[in-house]
Design a protein around this motif. Structure first.
Motif, PDB file in Angstrom:
ATOM      1  N   PHE A  44       0.820  -1.220   0.000  1.00 15.95           N
ATOM      2  CA  PHE A  44       0.000   0.000   0.000  1.00 15.95           C
ATOM      3  C   PHE A  44       0.852   1.267   0.000  1.00 15.95           C
ATOM      4  CE2 PHE A  44      -3.236  -3.017   1.312  1.00 15.95           C
ATOM      5  CZ  PHE A  44      -4.318  -2.581   0.579  1.00 15.95           C
ATOM      6  N   ARG A  56      -1.725   1.786  -5.647  1.00 12.27           N
ATOM      7  CA  ARG A  56      -2.995   2.384  -5.232  1.00 12.27           C
ATOM      8  C   ARG A  56      -3.780   2.893  -6.434  1.00 12.27           C
ATOM      9  NH1 ARG A  56       0.398   4.851  -1.299  1.00 12.27           N
ATOM     10  NH2 ARG A  56       0.103   6.894  -2.285  1.00 12.27           N
ATOM     11  N   SER A 114      -7.078   0.846  -7.942  1.00 15.74           N
ATOM     12  CA  SER A 114      -8.349   1.577  -7.891  1.00 15.74           C
ATOM     13  C   SER A 114      -9.040   1.571  -9.246  1.00 15.74           C
ATOM     14  CB  SER A 114      -8.117   3.015  -7.440  1.00 15.74           C
ATOM     15  OG  SER A 114      -7.602   3.060  -6.128  1.00 15.74           O
TER      16      SER A 114
END
Length: 405
Positions: free
Chosen positions: A207, A213, A217
């Motif tokens: 992360f 990320r 997403s």
């Protein structure tokens, strides 16, 4: 080319053929199951719980399968997943209640997590980051071919033999794939120097990656919109518009045909424009498709034409986003490929489950909201995809930097 180079070339060719079959375990378990939902509901009761638990199990199990694949290797986790997948499908075929069916489908979702995590992680094991989207696009093209046939086969089995034979066909697919992988799939994970497992604190390292990320997403958002179609389209087309299960089977099949074309187009766009500009085009297609459906719900609520047209355009965008999102999420994390894939997959399933459950609350027996519960989440996904593609990804300093595996 001789010696190790020849052996590697032969193995890469074998993996290139196995990858689409492994990825296709998902549409075999979902797309072929969709035409059976009304028949299952008629015989056992509402089948939505079995689909929901399947998605939840698939999502959470990836968090376990990723570290296992990093620690013990891709091959043993993959073979175990294929075996459990077959057993779970056969168990579901003999289920006598909704609860028992839901239990077997939960195990099947768990097993599918092992299959897909190992397949996606092996891509990063074998190929450098900048080649990942191209390899995934080829694999997802093959997935699209299976996704084209799965709902048609499912609808044919439901009408000709009953929904239980859909589950039997899933078991046969898994057993065939198990035999192929037992013979052809070698270990791809490269042990870290001085240790056979990934370093501690790896979830935090995953992360910490800005690239992970952003690309994760993207994959989660586009799948969340598509999942609402998978979950609610049988109710919309069969229940609301009055189509037969056989007629409905052509809808996800047609979407798969568009998906095949889109993943092929994705490879060309990547070579010409790079990943960021490619997904920007995909985002434009996603919002356009959802907007067509929304206009149809508003201006012609009982017509299937805008729903079908909008779904096709959305699938064009989805076929661009998925290869880029899945490969991009793991591109900067070759030493944590299993964990990165598992967290990305978990995010996809959790977004899909959450949005799907909210949307399902607006479906009633009288279909007072028409097709809006299916369409509104896709419209929301299109807006979020635009924001990711045009505002987030361009801010990454090196969206998909080249590196050796």
């Amino acid at each position: 080319m001789t010696g190790p180079s020849l052996r590697k070339a032969r193995f890469d060719l074998g993996f290139g053929l196995l990858l689409p079959l492994l990825l296709a375990a998902q549409p075999v378990a979902t797309d072929s199951y969709l035409p059976a939902l009304p028949a299952i509901a008629k015989e056992l009761g509402s089948a939505s719980t079995s689909l929901t638990l399947f998605v939840l199990a698939f999502g959470f199990a990836q968090l376990l399968c990723g570290p296992l694949a990093d620690r013990f290797g891709r091959r043993p986790v993959l073979l175990a997943g294929l075996g459990c997948y077959a057993v779970a499908a056969l168990g579901g075929a003999f289920a006598g209640s909704v609860a028992v069916l839901a239990g077997w489908r939960t195990l099947q979702g768990f097993s599918m997590a092992a299959i897909l995590v190992c397949a996606r992680a092996a891509v990063r094991d074998l190929y450098p980051a900048h080649e990942g989207p191209h390899v995934m696009a080829r694999g997802l093209t093959g997935l699209g071919v299976v996704g084209l046939l799965a709902p048609l086969l499912g609808a044919w089995l439901v009408q000709g033999a009953g929904w239980r034979w859909v589950m039997v066909s899933m078991a046969l697919y898994a057993l065939l794939l198990l035999a192929l992988c037992w013979r052809s799939f070698g270990e791809t994970r490269r042990p870290l120097a001085g240790d056979l497992s990934a370093p501690g604190g790896s979830a935090r390292a995953v992360f910490a990656s800005r690239s992970f990320r952003a690309w994760a997403s993207l994959a989660a958002t586009t799948y969340g919109g598509l999942f609402c179609f998978l979950l609610l389209s049988p109710m919309v087309y069969i229940g609301y518009l009055g189509w037969s299960p056989a007629m409905y089977g052509w809808i996800p099949a047609g979407g798969s045909l568009v998906y095949i074309f889109s993943t092929t187009l994705c490879r060309r766009l990547l070579r010409r424009h790079g990943p960021v500009h490619t997904v920007q085009l995909g985002a434009a297609l996603s919002i356009a498709g959802a907007s067509i459906q929304a206009l149809g719900c508003w201006l012609a609520p009982h017509s299937a034409v805008p729903l079908l047209a909008g779904h096709a355009v959305y699938c064009l965008g989805h076929g661009i986003h998925q290869p880029c999102g899945q490969a991009g999420a793991v591109g900067d994390l070759p030493h944590l490929a299993g964990r990165a894939v598992s967290w990305s997959g978990f995010g996809m399933m959790m977004v899909a489950f959450s949005v799907g459950q909210i949307a399902a609350q607006f479906v009633d027996t009288g279909f007072s909201n028409g097709a809006w519960p299916m369409v509104a989440p896709m419209l929301l996904a299109g807006c979020v995809l635009l924001a990711i593609a045009f505002l987030w990804l361009p801010r990454l300093q090196h969206p998909m930097k080249k590196e050796s595996p």
